[in-house]
Design a protein around this motif. Structure first.
Motif, PDB file in Angstrom:
ATOM      1  N   ASP A   4       0.830  -1.196   0.000  1.00 26.72           N
ATOM      2  CA  ASP A   4       0.000   0.000   0.000  1.00 26.72           C
ATOM      3  C   ASP A   4       0.879   1.268   0.000  1.00 26.72           C
ATOM      4  OD1 ASP A   4      -1.736   2.064   0.520  1.00 26.72           O
ATOM      5  OD2 ASP A   4      -2.908   0.936   1.991  1.00 26.72           O
ATOM      6  N   LYS A  14       1.209   3.245   3.158  1.00 28.11           N
ATOM      7  CA  LYS A  14       2.103   2.806   4.229  1.00 28.11           C
ATOM      8  C   LYS A  14       3.478   3.424   4.005  1.00 28.11           C
ATOM      9  CE  LYS A  14      -0.007  -1.429   5.825  1.00 28.11           C
ATOM     10  NZ  LYS A  14      -0.504  -2.625   5.185  1.00 28.11           N
ATOM     11  N   ALA A  57       5.543   6.220   6.361  1.00 26.69           N
ATOM     12  CA  ALA A  57       6.955   6.166   6.760  1.00 26.69           C
ATOM     13  C   ALA A  57       7.669   7.445   6.330  1.00 26.69           C
ATOM     14  CB  ALA A  57       7.617   4.935   6.151  1.00 26.69           C
ATOM     15  N   GLN A  85      15.229   2.519   4.979  1.00 30.97           N
ATOM     16  CA  GLN A  85      14.271   2.251   6.061  1.00 30.97           C
ATOM     17  C   GLN A  85      12.931   1.800   5.498  1.00 30.97           C
ATOM     18  OE1 GLN A  85      14.609   6.030   8.158  1.00 30.97           O
ATOM     19  NE2 GLN A  85      15.301   4.932   9.977  1.00 30.97           N
ATOM     20  N   LYS A  90      11.599  -1.590   6.804  1.00 30.80           N
ATOM     21  CA  LYS A  90      10.503  -1.538   7.772  1.00 30.80           C
ATOM     22  C   LYS A  90       9.118  -1.657   7.145  1.00 30.80           C
ATOM     23  CE  LYS A  90      13.127   1.170  11.087  1.00 30.80           C
ATOM     24  NZ  LYS A  90      13.494   0.050  11.949  1.00 30.80           N
ATOM     25  N   VAL A  91       9.015  -1.379   5.863  1.00 32.17           N
ATOM     26  CA  VAL A  91       7.692  -1.433   5.239  1.00 32.17           C
ATOM     27  C   VAL A  91       7.630  -2.519   4.163  1.00 32.17           C
ATOM     28  CG1 VAL A  91       5.859  -0.091   4.139  1.00 32.17           C
ATOM     29  CG2 VAL A  91       7.515   1.066   5.606  1.00 32.17           C
ATOM     30  N   PRO A 110       8.957  -6.485   5.323  1.00 30.41           N
ATOM     31  CA  PRO A 110       8.015  -7.187   6.213  1.00 30.41           C
ATOM     32  C   PRO A 110       6.617  -7.300   5.623  1.00 30.41           C
ATOM     33  CG  PRO A 110       8.705  -5.086   7.183  1.00 30.41           C
ATOM     34  CD  PRO A 110       9.553  -5.302   5.990  1.00 30.41           C
ATOM     35  N   GLY A 111       6.232  -6.312   4.819  1.00 30.43           N
ATOM     36  CA  GLY A 111       4.909  -6.378   4.193  1.00 30.43           C
ATOM     37  C   GLY A 111       4.818  -7.431   3.110  1.00 30.43           C
ATOM     38  N   MET A 135       2.088 -16.585   9.781  1.00 27.45           N
ATOM     39  CA  MET A 135       0.829 -15.870   9.603  1.00 27.45           C
ATOM     40  C   MET A 135       0.081 -15.671  10.916  1.00 27.45           C
ATOM     41  SD  MET A 135       0.798 -14.837   6.731  1.00 27.45           S
ATOM     42  CE  MET A 135       1.437 -15.089   5.106  1.00 27.45           C
ATOM     43  N   ARG A 136       0.492 -16.384  11.963  1.00 25.98           N
ATOM     44  CA  ARG A 136      -0.151 -16.181  13.257  1.00 25.98           C
ATOM     45  C   ARG A 136       0.036 -14.723  13.698  1.00 25.98           C
ATOM     46  NH1 ARG A 136       2.326 -20.394  16.399  1.00 25.98           N
ATOM     47  NH2 ARG A 136       1.668 -21.790  14.747  1.00 25.98           N
ATOM     48  N   ARG A 137       1.098 -14.090  13.176  1.00 29.63           N
ATOM     49  CA  ARG A 137       1.382 -12.694  13.521  1.00 29.63           C
ATOM     50  C   ARG A 137       0.511 -11.716  12.733  1.00 29.63           C
ATOM     51  NH1 ARG A 137       4.119 -10.228  17.288  1.00 29.63           N
ATOM     52  NH2 ARG A 137       5.359  -8.941  15.904  1.00 29.63           N
ATOM     53  N   ARG A 138      -0.331 -12.192  11.846  1.00 32.43           N
ATOM     54  CA  ARG A 138      -1.062 -11.253  10.992  1.00 32.43           C
ATOM     55  C   ARG A 138      -2.556 -11.278  11.222  1.00 32.43           C
ATOM     56  NH1 ARG A 138       2.228  -9.465   6.677  1.00 32.43           N
ATOM     57  NH2 ARG A 138       4.286  -9.971   7.374  1.00 32.43           N
ATOM     58  N   TRP A 186       1.756  -6.538  10.749  1.00 28.32           N
ATOM     59  CA  TRP A 186       2.727  -7.472  11.317  1.00 28.32           C
ATOM     60  C   TRP A 186       3.329  -6.935  12.629  1.00 28.32           C
ATOM     61  CZ3 TRP A 186       3.234  -4.875   6.702  1.00 28.32           C
ATOM     62  CH2 TRP A 186       4.184  -3.857   6.667  1.00 28.32           C
ATOM     63  N   ILE A 237      11.970   5.186  13.257  1.00 28.16           N
ATOM     64  CA  ILE A 237      12.491   5.720  12.002  1.00 28.16           C
ATOM     65  C   ILE A 237      13.395   6.929  12.269  1.00 28.16           C
ATOM     66  CG2 ILE A 237      11.805   6.964   9.893  1.00 28.16           C
ATOM     67  CD1 ILE A 237       9.442   5.036   9.701  1.00 28.16           C
ATOM     68  N   LEU A 293      -2.596  -7.433  18.036  1.00 30.24           N
ATOM     69  CA  LEU A 293      -2.316  -7.076  16.649  1.00 30.24           C
ATOM     70  C   LEU A 293      -3.450  -6.185  16.140  1.00 30.24           C
ATOM     71  CD1 LEU A 293      -1.047 -10.528  15.399  1.00 30.24           C
ATOM     72  CD2 LEU A 293       0.307  -8.470  15.759  1.00 30.24           C
ATOM     73  N   ARG A 299      -5.448  -6.211  13.690  1.00 29.18           N
ATOM     74  CA  ARG A 299      -6.705  -6.822  13.241  1.00 29.18           C
ATOM     75  C   ARG A 299      -7.641  -7.170  14.399  1.00 29.18           C
ATOM     76  NH1 ARG A 299      -5.736 -12.213  14.467  1.00 29.18           N
ATOM     77  NH2 ARG A 299      -3.644 -12.936  13.913  1.00 29.18           N
TER      78      ARG A 299
END
Lengths: 276, 271
Positions: free
Chosen positions: A174, A177, A181, A190, A194-195, A198-199, A273-276, B102, B115, B143, B145
């Motif tokens: 996106d 996002k 930043a 960065q 950072k974006v 990980p995205g 994916m448990r983190r999402r 995340w 940052i 998180l 969501r």
């Protein structure tokens, strides 16, 4: 029924308990049918050649696989054991697809950094991806020799699709996002760390799934041509001396190897994916 | 009315000074003039709303103040210094929360500090304090969501304020919320920004939101955006303090301002 399900059923209204039973029945039916398909396949494979409806010289039997496997376990001076062959194939495959992920992500990051470079290389990447990489097996053999050519094929077959998938994953981030930043004064590095990276983890997992299958194809085809080791070599060797038992045993192991790799990647996916 | 907008308090040196700023976007299909000759002065601690039709360049103006866009011509000064790029004094709240799925709530809130290379122990402490104050204390390690839209936007506010900016830019920050959450959150945000003495610039096309939150409303014309008019918003209250946005909506002045501004925007629909 698991403990949690039992607890649910105990607390449930009769209608809900009925619904839960229905769900469970439906799950059992699917599992049972999946198992039945496998059994029917194995029985037909056993009986059709026995009844001489199929030529057993061409198909072997499932019941012959285990004895063959035990026989192939033996290491002889001329012939390494089947576990050594399996390990060679698995090693080359894992090396290929992890290498493709690492190298592909790095190249995609470079292309993301210099968009103009991507614009220049785009048509070449698309063509390189569309090329049947297995056409290069004989050339790789000449260039790289017996074992390196297998690794090379394992990598090459996954690399270009990985670059394209991950780059398009990067572009799918996106832009807001990134803007966010930027409002904090983020540098390009960065934004990448950072974006964008990980995205793109879901894309990386998807690429890993595609690659595991592709690299296995690359390895087996590479082994047909060049190696004196690996399941691909064993298949080639078995068919040359017309021993279908060896060929079918090797193919069965390949099926098991692919299933295990698929399960391992699915496990990794659910862990991430448990983190999402 | 003269088409330049100067703050009421001329004696104090301005926090934000925009002089004759124009911006054109370039694309394959041609160039688009988004802003033309915009001049604005905003005093320290002032809460200003900028309203206008969609596409009038309101958001562009915020991007220019934040330094992520450069004007085609003109200058922007913050505390008398020209803007050359993103500035730590400025916090920017976007139309949606854009939380990173995340990262946990706390990790999201410290993104800006991270940052900017700030002291992370202090940043985490401040983020924890802000999130707790906004009623999110028990969700620090959740998180995004797992949170509702209003809660997520509060996290975004904490993320903006965690770096302790003097100037807060709000780009329709409540647009994605349902109308009840929207009014409740507007109340909270206005209160928080006033209490902390921030200079705030709110961009919106919601006239009611602008009147209820801001001390001054600037109307931008349709593209290319130019300052059309400048309306100080005053409410007569017994203690001479500004009412909260929620009470402001029931004040007699509210409808008067609403009608004036409505007509100004309406003119542009026809023109």
């Amino acid at each position: 029924m698991s403990k949690a399900e039992l607890a649910l059923a105990a607390a449930a209204s009769p209608q809900y308990a009925e619904w839960l039973r229905g769900e469970r029945r439906s799950r059992l039916i699917v599992r049972g049918a999946q198992f039945a398909v496998l059994i029917v396949f194995l029985v037909l494979w056993e009986l059709l050649p026995k009844a001489h409806i199929l030529n057993p010289m061409l198909t072997s039997y499932p019941s012959a696989l285990w004895p063959t496997f035990i026989e192939l376990l033996k290491e002889t001076p001329q012939q390494p054991g089947i576990l050594t062959h399996t390990w060679a194939t698995v090693f080359a495959t894992v090396l290929g697809f992890t290498g493709a992920i690492v190298l592909g992500t790095a190249i995609a990051a470079v292309l993301w950094w210099w968009e103009r470079l991507y614009k220049v290389l785009d048509p070449y990447l698309v063509v390189a991806n569309a090329m049947p990489k297995t056409a290069f097996v004989p050339i790789f053999y000449l260039w790289l020799g017996a074992s390196l050519s297998v690794y090379g094929m394992s990598l090459a077959i996954s690399l270009f699709i990985t670059i394209l998938m991950i780059y398009s994953g990067f572009q799918g981030i996106d832009p807001n996002k990134v803007k966010l930043a930027l409002t904090f004064g983020a540098s390009k590095g960065q934004i990448l760390r950072k974006v964008v990276l990980p995205g793109s983890v879901p894309t990386l997992i998807a690429a890993l799934k595609v690659n595991a299958g592709l690299s296995l194809v690359g390895v087996v085809v590479g082994e047909f041509q060049s190696a004196n080791l690996g399941l691909g070599y064993l298949i080639q060797y078995g068919s040359q001396i017309f021993k279908m038992n060896i060929v079918m045993t090797a193919i069965t192991i390949l099926a098991i190897v692919s299933s295990v790799m698929y399960l391992a990647i699915s496990w990794l996916e659910s862990a991430v994916m448990r983190r999402r | 009315m003269q088409a330049s907008a100067t703050g009421g308090a001329g004696a104090i040196s301005p926090k934000v000074e925009i002089s004759d700023v124009s911006l054109r976007y370039f694309g394959r299909e041609g160039e688009i003039e988004a802003l033309r000759g915009v001049s604005l002065t905003i005093a320290p601690g002032e809460f200003v709303a900028i309203i206008g039709q969609s596409g009038c360049g309101k958001s562009t103006l915020l991007s220019l103040i934040s330094g992520i866009l450069k004007p085609t011509s003109g200058t922007i000064l913050l505390d008398g210094r020209p803007v050359t790029g993103p500035n730590r004094k400025v916090g920017y709240m976007l139309q949606q929360d854009y939380l990173f799925e995340w990262r946990t709530i706390l990790e999201n809130a410290v993104l800006g500090a991270e940052i900017q290379g700030a002291n992370m122990t202090k940043a985490r402490e401040r983020a924890r304090m802000l999130l707790t104050r906004y009623g999110l204390g028990q969700f620090l390690h959740y998180l995004p969501r797992q949170l509702s839209g209003g809660m997520r936007q509060r996290v975004a506010l904490a993320r903006t304020l965690c770096t302790d900016p003097d100037i807060v830019l709000l780009d329709e920050p409540f647009a994605a919320l349902d109308s009840q959450t929207r009014i409740a959150l507007a109340d909270e945000v206005a209160e928080i920004l006033r209490r902390e003495g921030k200079t705030a610039i709110l961009v919106t096309h919601d006239i009611g939101e602008a009147i209820s939150m801001a001390e001054r409303i600037i109307v931008l014309s349709r593209r290319p955006g130019q300052v059309k008019s400048n309306h100080p918003i005053r409410f007569a209250t017994p203690d001479s303090r500004r009412p909260t946005p929620f009470t402001a909506r029931n004040a007699p002045e509210f409808n008067k301002y609403f009608n004036t501004l409505w007509q100004e925007l309406e003119v542009h629909v026809e023109g």
